[in-house]
Write an enzyme that holds these catalytic residues in place. Structure first.
Site, PDB file in Angstrom:
ATOM      1  N   THR A 149      -3.274  -0.843  -8.057  1.00 23.79           N
ATOM      2  CA  THR A 149      -4.059   0.347  -8.370  1.00 23.79           C
ATOM      3  C   THR A 149      -3.189   1.593  -8.375  1.00 23.79           C
ATOM      4  OG1 THR A 149      -6.050   1.557  -7.678  1.00 23.79           O
ATOM      5  CG2 THR A 149      -4.598   0.821  -5.935  1.00 23.79           C
ATOM      6  N   THR A 185      -9.021   0.140 -10.607  1.00 20.12           N
ATOM      7  CA  THR A 185      -7.840  -0.617 -10.280  1.00 20.12           C
ATOM      8  C   THR A 185      -7.870  -1.845 -11.170  1.00 20.12           C
ATOM      9  OG1 THR A 185      -6.628  -1.632  -8.484  1.00 20.12           O
ATOM     10  CG2 THR A 185      -8.947  -1.870  -8.404  1.00 20.12           C
ATOM     11  N   GLU A 228      -5.388   4.164  -7.734  1.00 15.03           N
ATOM     12  CA  GLU A 228      -6.598   4.717  -7.135  1.00 15.03           C
ATOM     13  C   GLU A 228      -7.594   5.156  -8.209  1.00 15.03           C
ATOM     14  OE1 GLU A 228      -8.903   4.949  -5.050  1.00 15.03           O
ATOM     15  OE2 GLU A 228      -9.596   6.981  -5.253  1.00 15.03           O
ATOM     16  N   ASP A 277      -8.044   8.008  -0.344  1.00 19.70           N
ATOM     17  CA  ASP A 277      -8.771   6.936   0.346  1.00 19.70           C
ATOM     18  C   ASP A 277      -8.865   7.189   1.854  1.00 19.70           C
ATOM     19  OD1 ASP A 277      -9.492   5.505  -1.840  1.00 19.70           O
ATOM     20  OD2 ASP A 277      -8.167   3.799  -1.506  1.00 19.70           O
ATOM     21  N   SER A 307      -7.915   0.512   2.481  1.00 23.91           N
ATOM     22  CA  SER A 307      -8.266   0.070   1.138  1.00 23.91           C
ATOM     23  C   SER A 307      -9.460  -0.870   1.193  1.00 23.91           C
ATOM     24  CB  SER A 307      -7.070  -0.668   0.527  1.00 23.91           C
ATOM     25  OG  SER A 307      -7.460  -1.344  -0.641  1.00 23.91           O
ATOM     26  N   SER A 308     -10.029  -1.112   0.037  1.00 28.86           N
ATOM     27  CA  SER A 308     -11.080  -2.132  -0.096  1.00 28.86           C
ATOM     28  C   SER A 308     -10.601  -3.321  -0.916  1.00 28.86           C
ATOM     29  CB  SER A 308     -12.294  -1.532  -0.798  1.00 28.86           C
ATOM     30  OG  SER A 308     -12.829  -0.518  -0.017  1.00 28.86           O
ATOM     31  N   GLY A 351     -12.904  -1.674  -8.399  1.00 30.83           N
ATOM     32  CA  GLY A 351     -14.204  -1.065  -8.088  1.00 30.83           C
ATOM     33  C   GLY A 351     -14.280  -0.316  -6.781  1.00 30.83           C
ATOM     34  N   ARG A 398       0.835  -1.201   0.000  1.00 25.60           N
ATOM     35  CA  ARG A 398       0.000   0.000   0.000  1.00 25.60           C
ATOM     36  C   ARG A 398       0.873   1.256   0.000  1.00 25.60           C
ATOM     37  NH1 ARG A 398      -5.025   1.418  -1.555  1.00 25.60           N
ATOM     38  NH2 ARG A 398      -6.238   2.515   0.007  1.00 25.60           N
ATOM     39  N   GLU A 429      -3.676   7.923  -4.133  1.00 27.61           N
ATOM     40  CA  GLU A 429      -4.228   6.957  -3.167  1.00 27.61           C
ATOM     41  C   GLU A 429      -4.613   7.593  -1.840  1.00 27.61           C
ATOM     42  OE1 GLU A 429      -5.712   3.548  -3.599  1.00 27.61           O
ATOM     43  OE2 GLU A 429      -3.927   3.753  -4.836  1.00 27.61           O
TER      44      GLU A 429
HETATM   45  N1  GLU Z   1      -8.240   2.977  -3.900  1.00 27.89           N
HETATM   46  C1  GLU Z   1      -9.079   1.827  -3.902  1.00 27.89           C
HETATM   47  C2  GLU Z   1      -8.805   0.949  -2.708  1.00 27.89           C
HETATM   48  O1  GLU Z   1      -7.705   0.834  -2.315  1.00 27.89           O
HETATM   49  C3  GLU Z   1      -8.866   1.038  -5.116  1.00 27.89           C
HETATM   50  C4  GLU Z   1      -9.446   1.693  -6.288  1.00 27.89           C
HETATM   51  C5  GLU Z   1     -10.315   0.738  -7.004  1.00 27.89           C
HETATM   52  O2  GLU Z   1     -10.332  -0.385  -6.724  1.00 27.89           O
HETATM   53  O3  GLU Z   1     -11.033   1.088  -7.883  1.00 27.89           O
HETATM   54  O4  GLU Z   1      -9.674   0.363  -2.175  1.00 27.89           O
END
Ligand code: GLU
Length: 609
Positions: free
Chosen positions: A432, A414, A434, A456, A480-481, A501, A116, A453
């Site tokens: 990613t 991403t 971001e 986030d 993050s997701s 996403g 990250r 990033e």
């Molecule tokens: N910044 C997002 C994350 O870390 C990722 C971006 C994305 O997946 O579209 O969760």
């Protein structure tokens, strides 16, 4: 140097070859180099010897070649990721970060790497606050302020050092060649530039690369990125030190501190404080994976600072309270939507960078906590969002809590790749920069975009008066997701998946798992299924295909709300091990211009579909 040239019809190659010496090679000028033809792609492949799935045909082909030549899944994953930095540069690249999950067939263990991006040491909780107020999100997106220290090159290096068989240089060489020789522009690439043309135009370094002649590269033409090829060549020669301790890093820091914006631009591009010492301090971190038992399977995912593994895991634990296999489709979807409504309330309250926040990871994944949340779910009536988080350290059955807040907006772009090799090793890797196009800033002379990033982070506490684990801080990693996930059955790989996403990654990965495990879908059908993403708000994000299902009326009658503006959600990839030893590689069949799945030795039994 502008990288894009118009297509040369094949029959004029000879003539072009003669005249090439007399022509310059700028944008819009035909060159002698052969034009790249689109690499064929298919979203599903079945066979032996290993499997690769990504959003891009050139990247997948590079990975398959590595496997064919004897490389393992880690070698191939790094090669694919480096190629995506060339062909999918608005989602991923060496200017960004990601999360790498690896199943080691020899030991039967799952490992993860946290690559990250981190905030500079000069950052504090007010990173995005001016005059007591959060700056507009769009201003933060295109800025030096939101650029975190890139983690991707360190991730590649560490993954190869720990589990690979090839060198870093060997692994990024095919991508260097791809950047130099070029690839055929597809509709997605074109559209991603077009979506960002306004801000890309504000930076001469971005403009000259991606808007040659003032417009996005034309579909079917060849796109070359010689600056990126040179950057990869330098990294291959000097190692990642060229970025973390050397001249590439010096250029990154300079670009962040003095964004190279066109003086004529009206954009207010705020500088950031990322320095060469922040780069020197960067480490990719090996972390224990999250682990959840679901339907007799072992589900391994990414721990904090990603919320991916913990939130997918909590939702799965909640859902074990219901029989999704026997449920009607409407009931199944009701439970799915409700499980993430509650899991997101908890995610937003408790998950942040574990270096600075005490994340109750074990408790979030405890069965007792999940049961206390499942108890609030009704088959017939949607809960009213925002629902309040609960304290996993003191689970109280059916305690609804008081103050809830919906999930803040997170950018949505991403890329996810999944690889398996002939020895049974598996990689699920999401990376990613971001937002689509990241910060919009190409490092001059280096050919890659910087991430944004740090957007986030929560800019200000999500619920006033309630501690927010995701405020910015010095050297902190934003939540993050990303949810690269590997599922084992009886200790051996079953399937692996992940998705782009933003925050919808979590719901997409969950939906793919439920589709495959509970609803009798093949991996490719689970990836293709229409999506909805409920993240503790009154209206779930939704795709048109989801709204078109007959069950949607029943869900609305139960109080489920859906966005009035349906949009595409995710573009997953996955691999699955069949019981006869073959692999299925599956990629997105429609979204984002269709992904690309390959196996080393394709094989289908006669009559098999
Ligand atoms: N910044 C997002 C994350 O870390 C990722 C971006 C994305 O997946 O579209 O969760």
């Amino acid at each position: 140097m502008p990288a894009h040239r118009t297509r040369t019809p094949r029959r004029v190659f000879a003539l072009a070859a003669v005249t090439a010496l007399l022509t310059t090679t700028g944008a819009g000028i035909a060159s002698a180099a052969p034009e790249a033809r689109p690499t064929p792609k298919s979203p599903v492949a079945v066979g032996y010897g290993g499997a690769v799935s990504s959003i891009d045909a050139d990247a997948t082909a590079i990975g398959t070649k590595v496997l064919r030549e004897g490389g393992n899944a880690v070698d191939a994953a790094v090669a694919v990721a480096a190629a995506l930095g060339v062909t999918d540069p608005f989602s991923a690249g060496i200017g960004g970060g990601g999360f790498f999950v690896y199943y080691d067939a020899k030991t039967g263990r799952v490992h993860t790497l946290d690559g990250r991006e981190t905030a500079p040491s000069a950052a504090n909780a007010d990173l995005f606050v001016e005059n007591g107020k959060a700056i507009p999100f769009a201003d933060a997106v295109t800025s030096g302020l939101s650029v975190g220290v890139p983690g991707t090159p360190a991730t590649w290096q560490q993954a190869l050092d720990k589990w690979g068989t090839r060198s870093f240089a060997q692994s990024i060489r095919p991508a260097e060649q791809l950047a130099r020789k070029g690839f055929s522009v597809d509709r997605t690439f074109h559209d991603q530039v077009a979506n960002n043309a306004g801000r890309f135009a504000a930076f001469p370094s971005t403009r000259s690369l991606y808007l040659p002649g003032g417009a996005p590269p034309v579909v079917g033409t060849t796109f070359r990125n010689p600056d990126l090829a040179d950057t990869y060549a330098q990294l291959a020669k000097q190692g990642t030190g060229a970025l973390y301790h050397g001249p590439i890093g010096a250029d990154v820091a300079k670009t962040v501190q003095r964004p190279p914006v066109d003086p004529a631009s009206k954009l207010n591009v705020r500088p950031g404080k990322l320095s060469t010492s922040d780069l020197a301090a960067y480490r990719a971190i090996e972390r224990d994976p999250t682990h959840t038992r679901y339907q007799g399977l072992d589900v391994y995912g990414m721990p904090a600072p990603s919320s991916g593994g913990l939130t997918v895991g909590e939702a799965l634990n909640i859902l074990e309270n219901f029989d999704l296999k026997k449920a009607s489709k409407a009931d199944y979807l009701q439970y799915f939507l409700e499980s993430t409504r509650f899991a997101f309330a908890d995610r937003n309250r408790w998950i942040g960078d574990p270096a600075t926040v005490d994340v109750p990871a074990r408790e979030l994944l405890s069965r007792r906590f999940a049961d206390s949340r499942a108890c609030l779910i009704s088959k017939d009536k949607a809960a009213t969002s925002p629902v309040a988080p609960a304290d996993p350290r003191h689970p109280e059955k059916c305690a609804a809590g008081t103050t809830g807040a919906p999930t803040p907006y997170e950018g949505e772009n991403t890329t996810h790749l999944t690889v398996a090799d002939r020895w049974g090793n598996v990689v699920a890797y999401t990376l990613t920069i971001e937002q689509e196009g990241g910060s919009g800033i190409v490092v001059p002379g280096r050919g890659f975009l910087l991430n944004n990033e740090l957007t986030d982070f929560s800019f200000t506490p999500v619920t006033p008066g309630v501690p927010d684990p995701n405020l910015p801080g010095a050297g902190k990693r934003p939540r993050s997701s990303m949810a690269p996930t590997i599922l084992l059955r009886e200790g051996r790989p079953f399937f692996a998946t992940g998705s782009p996403g933003g925050a919808s990654i979590i719901t997409t990965v969950l939906q793919v798992i439920l589709g495959r495990v509970d609803r009798g879908l093949s991996l490719e059908d689970a990836i293709a299924a229409p999506r909805a993403s409920q993240r503790n708000s009154a209206q779930a994000q939704v795709e048109q295909g989801f709204l078109d299902q007959p069950e949607t009326a029943a869900l609305k009658a139960r109080g489920q709300g859906f966005s009035d503006a349906p949009a595409e959600i995710g573009a997953s990839t996955g691999v699955e091990r069949l019981r006869d030893g073959r692999w299925i590689a599956a990629a997105e069949p429609v979204r984002r211009g269709v992904g690309s799945a390959q196996v080393v030795f394709p094989w289908r039994w006669p009559g098999e579909r």
